[in-house]
Enzyme design. Structure first.
Site, PDB file in Angstrom:
ATOM      1  CD  GLU A 191      -6.625  -2.754  -2.766  1.00  0.00           C
ATOM      2  OE1 GLU A 191      -7.198  -3.666  -2.151  1.00  0.00           O
ATOM      3  OE2 GLU A 191      -5.716  -2.076  -2.263  1.00  0.00           O
TER       4      GLU A 191
ATOM      5  CE  LYS B 257      -1.906  -7.709  -6.262  1.00  0.00           C
ATOM      6  NZ  LYS B 257      -2.448  -6.651  -7.179  1.00  0.00           N
TER       7      LYS B 257
ATOM      8  N   GLY C 132      -2.253  -4.195   2.408  1.00  0.00           N
ATOM      9  CA  GLY C 132      -0.983  -3.676   2.912  1.00  0.00           C
ATOM     10  C   GLY C 132       0.241  -4.309   2.271  1.00  0.00           C
TER      11      GLY C 132
ATOM     12  CD  GLU D 229      -5.814   1.530  -3.931  1.00  0.00           C
ATOM     13  OE1 GLU D 229      -5.676   2.359  -3.026  1.00  0.00           O
ATOM     14  OE2 GLU D 229      -5.196   0.440  -3.949  1.00  0.00           O
TER      15      GLU D 229
ATOM     16  CG  HIS E 254       3.692  -2.845  -1.671  1.00  0.00           C
ATOM     17  ND1 HIS E 254       3.880  -2.565  -2.999  1.00  0.00           N
ATOM     18  CD2 HIS E 254       4.286  -4.039  -1.451  1.00  0.00           C
ATOM     19  CE1 HIS E 254       4.560  -3.549  -3.558  1.00  0.00           C
ATOM     20  NE2 HIS E 254       4.840  -4.453  -2.637  1.00  0.00           N
TER      21      HIS E 254
ATOM     22  NE  ARG F 164      -9.914   1.257   3.470  1.00  0.00           N
ATOM     23  CZ  ARG F 164      -8.847   1.877   3.008  1.00  0.00           C
ATOM     24  NH1 ARG F 164      -8.796   3.204   3.036  1.00  0.00           N
ATOM     25  NH2 ARG F 164      -7.834   1.227   2.493  1.00  0.00           N
TER      26      ARG F 164
ATOM     27  CG  HIS G 151      -1.312   3.614  -6.470  1.00  0.00           C
ATOM     28  ND1 HIS G 151      -1.563   2.408  -5.874  1.00  0.00           N
ATOM     29  CD2 HIS G 151      -2.356   4.424  -6.151  1.00  0.00           C
ATOM     30  CE1 HIS G 151      -2.719   2.481  -5.206  1.00  0.00           C
ATOM     31  NE2 HIS G 151      -3.202   3.700  -5.350  1.00  0.00           N
TER      32      HIS G 151
ATOM     33  NE  ARG H 110      -0.758   8.185   3.384  1.00  0.00           N
ATOM     34  CZ  ARG H 110      -1.463   7.057   3.337  1.00  0.00           C
ATOM     35  NH1 ARG H 110      -1.310   6.150   4.286  1.00  0.00           N
ATOM     36  NH2 ARG H 110      -2.285   6.821   2.345  1.00  0.00           N
TER      37      ARG H 110
HETATM   38  P1  ADP Z   1      -2.691  -4.443  -1.150  1.00  0.00           P
HETATM   39  O1  ADP Z   1      -4.163  -4.630  -0.988  1.00  0.00           O
HETATM   40  O2  ADP Z   1      -1.880  -5.495  -0.441  1.00  0.00           O
HETATM   41  O3  ADP Z   1      -2.259  -3.051  -0.833  1.00  0.00           O
HETATM   42  P2  ADP Z   1      -2.698  -3.916  -4.039  1.00  0.00           P
HETATM   43  O4  ADP Z   1      -3.281  -4.835  -5.031  1.00  0.00           O
HETATM   44  O5  ADP Z   1      -3.459  -2.670  -3.734  1.00  0.00           O
HETATM   45  O6  ADP Z   1      -2.390  -4.739  -2.685  1.00  0.00           O
HETATM   46  O7  ADP Z   1      -1.230  -3.510  -4.459  1.00  0.00           O
HETATM   47  C1  ADP Z   1      -0.384  -2.749  -3.630  1.00  0.00           C
HETATM   48  C2  ADP Z   1       0.804  -2.248  -4.399  1.00  0.00           C
HETATM   49  O8  ADP Z   1       1.560  -3.367  -4.943  1.00  0.00           O
HETATM   50  C3  ADP Z   1       0.466  -1.380  -5.591  1.00  0.00           C
HETATM   51  O9  ADP Z   1       0.282  -0.025  -5.240  1.00  0.00           O
HETATM   52  C4  ADP Z   1       1.727  -1.568  -6.418  1.00  0.00           C
HETATM   53  O10 ADP Z   1       2.788  -0.820  -5.844  1.00  0.00           O
HETATM   54  C5  ADP Z   1       2.074  -3.052  -6.226  1.00  0.00           C
HETATM   55  N1  ADP Z   1       1.422  -3.917  -7.248  1.00  0.00           N
HETATM   56  C6  ADP Z   1       0.200  -4.492  -7.169  1.00  0.00           C
HETATM   57  N2  ADP Z   1      -0.099  -5.194  -8.293  1.00  0.00           N
HETATM   58  C7  ADP Z   1       0.963  -5.054  -9.122  1.00  0.00           C
HETATM   59  C8  ADP Z   1       1.280  -5.539 -10.460  1.00  0.00           C
HETATM   60  N3  ADP Z   1       0.443  -6.321 -11.146  1.00  0.00           N
HETATM   61  N4  ADP Z   1       2.492  -5.188 -10.986  1.00  0.00           N
HETATM   62  C9  ADP Z   1       3.350  -4.397 -10.296  1.00  0.00           C
HETATM   63  N5  ADP Z   1       3.124  -3.919  -9.052  1.00  0.00           N
HETATM   64  C10 ADP Z   1       1.950  -4.229  -8.464  1.00  0.00           C
END
Ligand code: ADP
Length: 447
Positions: free
Chosen positions: A286, A157, A163, A274, A234, A290, A207, A336
């Site tokens: 994360e 990541k 996003g 989250e 996502h 906001r 989530h 939405r």
């Molecule tokens: P962003 O800031 O890009 O939205 P996030 O960390 O909030 O990234 O993750 C977005 C989405 O990606 C999550 O809601 C989930 O669907 C998927 N995701 C994130 N981390 C994981 C993980 N460790 N394993 C599986 N899916 C994940």
């Protein structure tokens, strides 16, 4: 005290903030690009200032113009809404330097949570459960070692992520370097920063996110959770409060962990923590510093206006409620409504030729759309949110079915038909879905 708020946003959220200000007797200033001169938030605000041409970088992201608009109108506070400048620490700093209140957290907290690695480290220190993963940035040299320690599959990541961009799964060792390199390239082009980190990839999580509000002085509350598992690429599509997967004890336990963490941080304003949730365990991913798009479902079940709370806290007036006064009442769902093809999700800007919003008990429509409104092609395709509340999840779903049939938006394509499909689905009726469910459903039903 805050007497005039400049709303540095557009669309339904600008209108949402304007409504809260009006209720509190606070004057409002709308800002808009030339493409949004006819927007509803511009019509309803006490004053408005055009801040530039259509592209966001020249208007809604143009800090210079927004600060100038504050100076011209005498606005003493700015509400950033979501997106645009809402998580921009520099913007918060600049406003403060001009003696203008930023309705949000401190710039320091925005920075801390904006970097995903420091956010995760901070969350862990504050007692929030996190996804197992790398301690910090992953490099070409240590990637394999770290991936083996975590165990495959792993997720790479972007540190500066958002996003869902710059995110790649490596199922096995053979996939690792390709996923690593693609994630870095994507991160560099999307965020100007190629840094990546690594996490255990969870196979079938939900989530689930917790709404918090802090007064900036050491008190904080939680307002329960939202389940936003129904996503496409996502991006959240349908959200529920409470989560169909949690019982009261689980809700209050994770909520209290989050509220305690915010007390320790002396967090100011609204925020969302989250998590991914799998096999009864929560894993922090994360924190958003906001207001979220889906905040109205929390408002529906708690009766608390989150924008009122944000403004109170920003004025130094503290929180209006204590944790033990919060009652979670019934169930709420948000759909939405995007100006998009309901199957391909290709944006469908254009003129709305007919618009009829549904009504009745437990129904809220947050939208700046109206008959004759021309949706500009430059921005996010969200044109409204439908929020339905019932005493139970079953009642909420029955109401949602009725309300979806009543909603008319003609002239453009919208995601309304997708919700009409989902409301008749047995897994949705059972609340039995994870973060992959919607993508799988769309793939199956488009064959
Ligand atoms: P962003 O800031 O890009 O939205 P996030 O960390 O909030 O990234 O993750 C977005 C989405 O990606 C999550 O809601 C989930 O669907 C998927 N995701 C994130 N981390 C994981 C993980 N460790 N394993 C599986 N899916 C994940």
């Amino acid at each position: 005290m805050i007497s005039k708020v400049l709303i540095a946003n557009r669309g339904e959220i600008a209108l949402r903030i304007l409504r809260a200000c009006k209720e509190l007797g606070i004057a409002t200033v709308a800002v808009h690009s030339t493409a949004d001169a006819d927007a509803m938030h511009v019509r309803l605000a006490d004053e408005s200032v055009c801040i530039g041409p259509p592209p966001s970088k020249d208007s809604y992201l143009n800090i210079h113009q927004i600060v100038a608009a504050c100076e011209i109108t005498g606005a003493d506070a700015v509400h950033p809404g979501y997106g645009f400048l809402s998580e921009n620490a520099k913007f918060a700093d600049i406003l403060e330097a001009h003696g203008i209140t930023f309705i949000g957290p401190t710039a320091e907290h925005i920075r801390l949570m904006g970097d995903k690695i420091t956010a995760k480290q901070t969350a862990e220190e504050l007692g929030i459960p996190v996804v197992p993963g790398s301690e910090g940035e992953v490099t070409e040299e240590n990637a394999l070692k770290i991936a083996r320690e975590i165990g495959f599959p792993v997720l790479i990541k972007a540190t500066a992520g958002g996003g869902g961009r710059g995110m790649k799964v490596a199922k096995t060792e053979a996939d690792l370097m390709e996923a690593f390199n693609t994630a870095r390239t994507e991160a560099a082009s999307a965020f100007g920063n190629p840094a990546v980190y690594m996490e255990k990839y969870l196979g079938k999580p939900r989530h689930i996110e917790v709404q918090v509000v802090g007064d900036g002085m050491g008190d904080a509350i939680h307002l329960g959770e939202r389940d936003c598992s129904l996503q496409r690429r996502h991006q959240k599509v349908w959200e529920e409060a409470n989560s169909p997967a949690l019982n009261v004890e689980q809700r209050m336990k994770i909520g209290q962990i989050c509220a305690d963490a915010m007390k320790k941080m002396k967090y100011r304003g609204a925020g969302t923590i989250e998590f991914l949730y799998e096999n009864g365990e929560f894993y922090f991913i994360e924190m958003n510093t906001r207001l979220q798009v889906e905040h109205p479902i929390t408002e529906a079940i708690t009766g608390i206006d989150l924008v009122h709370e944000q403004i109170r806290v920003a004025s130094g007036g503290g929180l209006s409620v204590k944790q033990d006064e919060i009652v979670f009442n019934g169930h709420a769902i948000e759909c939405r409504i995007n100006a998009e093809d309901p199957r391909t999700f290709v944006p469908s800007p254009g003129t709305i030729t007919h618009f009829h919003a549904p009504g009745g008990l437990g129904v809220r429509v947050d939208s700046g759309a109206y008959q004759g409104y021309k949706i500009p092609p430059y921005y996010d395709s969200l044109i409204g949110k439908l929020i339905v509340h019932g005493r139970t999840r079953v009642e909420c779903m029955m109401r949602l079915r009725r309300v979806l049939d009543e909603f008319v938006i003609d002239g453009i394509k919208t995601t309304l038909p997708l919700f009409q499909d989902l409301i008749g689905n047995q897994d949705i009726a059972n609340g039995d879905y994870d973060i992959h469910w919607l993508e799988e459903y769309l793939a199956q039903t488009s064959e």
